[in-house]
Design an enzyme around this catalytic site. Structure first.
Site, PDB file in Angstrom:
ATOM      1  CD  GLN A  44      -2.448   1.848   0.333  1.00 20.10           C
ATOM      2  OE1 GLN A  44      -3.056   1.117  -0.433  1.00 20.10           O
ATOM      3  NE2 GLN A  44      -2.414   3.163   0.144  1.00 20.10           N
TER       4      GLN A  44
ATOM      5  N   GLY B 265     -10.380   0.911   2.298  1.00 19.80           N
ATOM      6  CA  GLY B 265     -11.492   0.383   1.499  1.00 19.80           C
ATOM      7  C   GLY B 265     -11.019   0.002   0.115  1.00 19.80           C
TER       8      GLY B 265
ATOM      9  CD  GLU C 233      -6.229   6.235  -5.674  1.00 23.54           C
ATOM     10  OE1 GLU C 233      -6.709   5.530  -4.763  1.00 23.54           O
ATOM     11  OE2 GLU C 233      -5.795   7.383  -5.475  1.00 23.54           O
ATOM     12  CG  ASN C 234      -2.572   0.325  -6.306  1.00 26.37           C
ATOM     13  OD1 ASN C 234      -1.977   1.353  -5.985  1.00 26.37           O
ATOM     14  ND2 ASN C 234      -2.924  -0.590  -5.416  1.00 26.37           N
TER      15      ASN C 234
ATOM     16  CD  GLU D  60     -10.677   3.356  -4.508  1.00 29.05           C
ATOM     17  OE1 GLU D  60      -9.746   4.046  -4.964  1.00 29.05           O
ATOM     18  OE2 GLU D  60     -11.160   3.565  -3.366  1.00 29.05           O
TER      19      GLU D  60
ATOM     20  CG  HIS E 237      -8.899   7.770  -7.427  1.00 32.35           C
ATOM     21  ND1 HIS E 237      -8.568   9.074  -7.124  1.00 32.35           N
ATOM     22  CD2 HIS E 237      -9.371   7.228  -6.274  1.00 32.35           C
ATOM     23  CE1 HIS E 237      -8.822   9.301  -5.837  1.00 32.35           C
ATOM     24  NE2 HIS E 237      -9.323   8.200  -5.298  1.00 32.35           N
TER      25      HIS E 237
ATOM     26  CE1 TYR F  26     -11.479   9.760  -0.194  1.00 32.83           C
ATOM     27  CE2 TYR F  26     -10.281  10.973   1.476  1.00 32.83           C
ATOM     28  CZ  TYR F  26     -10.387   9.883   0.633  1.00 32.83           C
ATOM     29  OH  TYR F  26      -9.400   8.942   0.616  1.00 32.83           O
TER      30      TYR F  26
ATOM     31  CE  LYS G  21     -16.749   3.846   6.016  1.00 31.93           C
ATOM     32  NZ  LYS G  21     -17.504   3.596   4.797  1.00 31.93           N
TER      33      LYS G  21
HETATM   34  N1  BES Z   1      -6.744   6.972  -2.533  1.00 29.90           N
HETATM   35  C1  BES Z   1      -7.605   6.552  -1.498  1.00 29.90           C
HETATM   36  C2  BES Z   1      -6.916   5.729  -0.434  1.00 29.90           C
HETATM   37  C3  BES Z   1      -5.853   6.456   0.365  1.00 29.90           C
HETATM   38  C4  BES Z   1      -5.938   7.800   0.646  1.00 29.90           C
HETATM   39  C5  BES Z   1      -4.805   5.736   0.884  1.00 29.90           C
HETATM   40  C6  BES Z   1      -4.941   8.423   1.375  1.00 29.90           C
HETATM   41  C7  BES Z   1      -3.830   6.366   1.622  1.00 29.90           C
HETATM   42  C8  BES Z   1      -3.897   7.714   1.870  1.00 29.90           C
HETATM   43  C9  BES Z   1      -8.796   5.752  -2.031  1.00 29.90           C
HETATM   44  O1  BES Z   1      -9.215   6.142  -3.282  1.00 29.90           O
HETATM   45  C10 BES Z   1      -9.940   6.005  -1.110  1.00 29.90           C
HETATM   46  O2  BES Z   1     -10.335   7.124  -0.994  1.00 29.90           O
HETATM   47  N2  BES Z   1     -10.456   4.965  -0.465  1.00 29.90           N
HETATM   48  C11 BES Z   1     -11.558   5.079   0.458  1.00 29.90           C
HETATM   49  C12 BES Z   1     -12.842   4.630  -0.149  1.00 29.90           C
HETATM   50  C13 BES Z   1     -13.629   5.686  -0.815  1.00 29.90           C
HETATM   51  C14 BES Z   1     -14.933   5.099  -1.337  1.00 29.90           C
HETATM   52  C15 BES Z   1     -13.903   6.890   0.030  1.00 29.90           C
HETATM   53  C16 BES Z   1     -11.281   4.164   1.622  1.00 29.90           C
HETATM   54  O3  BES Z   1     -10.338   3.390   1.553  1.00 29.90           O
HETATM   55  O4  BES Z   1     -12.026   4.226   2.581  1.00 29.90           O
HETATM   56 ZN    ZN Z   2     -10.048   8.056  -3.339  1.00 32.30          ZN
END
Ligand code: BES
Ligand code: ZN
Length: 612
Positions: free
Chosen positions: A159, A289, A292-293, A317, A320, A402, A568
């Site tokens: 990650q 959750g 977006e690799n 994702e 992104h 967000y 989360k």
């Molecule tokens: N890019 C993020 C994940 C992330 C952000 C990892 C900052 C490390 C640091 C990913 O796109 C994301 O936002 N994931 C969310 C889910 C989304 C539906 C809000 C998550 O993992 O909860």
């Molecule tokens: Zn995101």
């Protein structure tokens, strides 16, 4: 079968002459913005491309091998590292013959890691670094067979976002520095390796020796690798899912709309530029959750609910692929450009694919969560552009970038109308494709394209809270739930037929602050919350169970915390427990037991939370 060195060299030669971009042409005109979270010196020497050759050692829990950097510039090159063992550095003019060169690993900072300075001799263009990762590398989670669904083979995944890639590759780890990459990953036969790149070997028998190629320049946080006993199932012509065998049917069923999602997004905001779009469903310990690799979204299995109710995460994702991966935040203070745009695009995809009412309901839930979180944040963290001087970029990861970000875009949409706004967004993705940009660049572009805009964008970006111009997101589906909650409070029977996950969530969150043991038991009897198969509903219920000391849910709580590593969910659960003295002791005991099942990112976050 092992891939011979010759075959590898041939593949490299073909790639160099073929689809790889001409490195000199890749956005070399765009200056790199100062990034306080990287030691790199791109103004003097900047990496354009890397080649990895790594051996995966599940016993030692290390990745070991080399990375070759193709460099533009001269003098010395500064790389970012975190907990890496650097064995040697060599330089080359042609990428073939290498000579030792001097290097110096500086003192380590807790957040940033340590700078690695390597001398680039006159005329040299390539640097090769031999290194090994630490068994506790921040980006890596090593799972024992017992911690996987199949129970037979170990598992590894990375990650990278925001600044963890430096803990598995010494590189210039700033989102403003885009690189192309190729990788050779050696592991055991029958172990399947996948990366955020082409995964063409998915149909052949797993040999344990893999070549990958990512010919589009991406920021380092998007480099990703997973190794395990994976299988692949096609969904549409350019989409599919990778996961462990026992998860395959459920995952393919849940994500059966994947192809339509990509098409919906393309129709809104321009062609999908990354070739395939596949999803890797990870073991439940995955700390976030989704990630977006590029070409291969990493996702938590906790969104597999059986009824597609939580697939907006995949829309997110996928979004992104435009906001974030194509147009990238230049620094972590500009993170809202990645996430705010993505939540906005996610909403639009959900609207096309499912319905306006479902998308608005999901948005309304997020807005409620934003308001709740914002009330706990200091003013400086309520801005879209966050000052992160001396701080971990993770500190900027709140719902503000967000949801406040998405609300600002929605406010612009409402003012100018979709006829103007949609071409604006599409034009923004085209204009800045494969570039990393700042908030200031966004503002200038907006002013140029929509000069008549009355909205006070500066207020949204640089002032705390939600401006008066904030759009109201209303959902009649949630309003219906409010009506039923009011009845419930009066002890009347309630109508919950056809409720979906978001409505149950809204219901649980809308219950009175005080609930008696009888009321909890009655709710559980009637609606079977403790047995819920929907992770969001269960999580919301478990919070109530802790708060109201509802004993019959304790087994479910312990099972959930031992299996799931998604922050989360688990952070709020530990936090809720820690509110009482007795609860805190229990939280600590449970955490000690479960720690080994969590990704380093999650366990360090929970450790910090319980230490307060
Ligand atoms: N890019 C993020 C994940 C992330 C952000 C990892 C900052 C490390 C640091 C990913 O796109 C994301 O936002 N994931 C969310 C889910 C989304 C539906 C809000 C998550 O993992 O909860
Ligand atoms: Zn995101």
């Amino acid at each position: 079968m092992r891939i011979s060195l010759e075959a590898w060299m041939l593949a490299v030669a073909v790639l160099l002459s073929g689809c790889a971009p001409k490195l000199e042409e890749v956005n070399s005109q765009v200056p790199v913005v100062k990034d306080i979270h990287s030691y790199a010196n791109p103004a003097e020497a900047r990496v354009r491309h890397i080649e990895l050759d790594l051996q995966v050692d599940f016993e030692k829990r290390t990745l070991a091998g080399t990375v070759v950097h193709l460099i533009e510039g001269k003098g010395k090159v500064i790389f970012d590292t975190k907990d890496l063992k650097i064995e040697k550095a060599e330089a080359s003019k042609n990428g073939k013959e290498f000579q030792p060169t001097t290097f110096k690993l500086g003192a380590a900072d807790k957040i940033l890691g340590a700078p690695l300075e390597v001398v680039l001799p006159e005329g040299a263009r390539y640097l090769r670094i031999s290194y090994e990762t630490s068994p506790t590398a921040y980006a890596l989670q090593w799972l024992t067979p017992q911690q996987t669904a199949g129970k037979k083979a170990p598992y590894l995944y990375t990650q990278g976002e925001p600044i963890n890639t430096r803990s598995w590759i010494p590189l210039q780890d700033s989102p403003g520095i885009r690189i192309t990459y190729r990788a050779r990953i050696r592991t055991q036969p029958n172990f399947f390796a996948v990366m955020s790149a082409n995964n063409d070997q998915r149909t052949s028998a797993p040999t344990g020796d893999y070549l990958f190629d990512m010919a589009q320049p991406v920021p380092p946080y998007l480099l990703a690798l997973a190794v395990g006993e994976l299988q692949f199932r096609m969904i549409g012509a350019r989409t599919g899912v990778y996961t462990e065998k026992v998860m395959l049917d459920a995952a393919a069923h849940e994500f059966s709309d994947l192809d339509s999602m990509v098409t919906a997004a393309e129709q809104l905001f321009g062609s999908y530029r990354w070739d395939r779009y596949d999803v890797l469903v990870l073991p439940p310990s995955f700390p976030i959750g989704g990630m977006e690799n590029p070409r291969l979204t990493f996702a938590t299995p906790t969104i597999i609910a059986g009824d597609k109710s939580l697939v907006s995460l995949i829309s997110h994702e996928l979004a992104h692929s435009w906001s974030g991966n194509l147009v990238t935040n230049a620094t972590w203070s500009d993170f809202w450009l990645n996430e705010g745009f993505t939540v906005y695009v996610e909403r639009r995809i959900q609207e096309v694919l499912y319905s306006k009412q479902r998308s608005e309901m999901e948005f309304a839930i997020e807005v409620a969560e934003l308001k709740q979180e914002m009330a706990t944040l200091p003013e400086k963290d309520q801005l879209l552009y966050v000052d992160l001087a001396g701080r971990d970029p993770e500190d900027g990861v709140t719902l503000v970038p967000y949801v406040k970000g998405a609300l600002m875009l929605r406010a612009i949409e409402e003012e100018v109308g979709r006829e103007r706004f949609d071409p604006f967004v599409r034009g923004y993705f085209d204009q800045f494709a494969f570039q990393s940009i700042t908030t200031g660049m966004f503002e200038a572009y907006l002013k140029g394209k929509l000069p008549e805009l009355k909205l006070d964008v500066k207020e949204w970006i640089y002032k705390p809270g939600l401006p008066k111009s904030c759009p109201v997101i209303s959902s009649f589906l949630l309003a219906n739930v409010d009506v039923e909650i009011a009845k419930w409070k009066k002890g009347q029977p309630i109508q919950t037929k056809d409720w979906v996950a978001q409505q149950w969530l809204h219901f649980l969150r809308g219950l009175p602050a005080e609930l008696t043991a009888d009321q909890m038991a009655k709710l559980d009897r009637e609606f079977q919350f403790t047995k819920s198969k929907n992770s969001e509903t269960l999580d919301a219920w478990l919070i109530l169970a802790i708060r109201h000391k509802y004993a019959p849910a304790q087994v479910a709580l312990e099972e959930f915390l031992s299996r799931v590593g998604r922050q989360k969910f688990i952070k709020p659960l530990y936090q809720e427990m820690a509110k009482t003295g007795e609860g805190k002791a229990r939280a600590k005991a449970l955490f000690a037991k479960n720690k080994a099942n969590y990704h380093p990112i999650a366990s360090s976050a929970i450790e910090a939370l319980l230490a307060k």
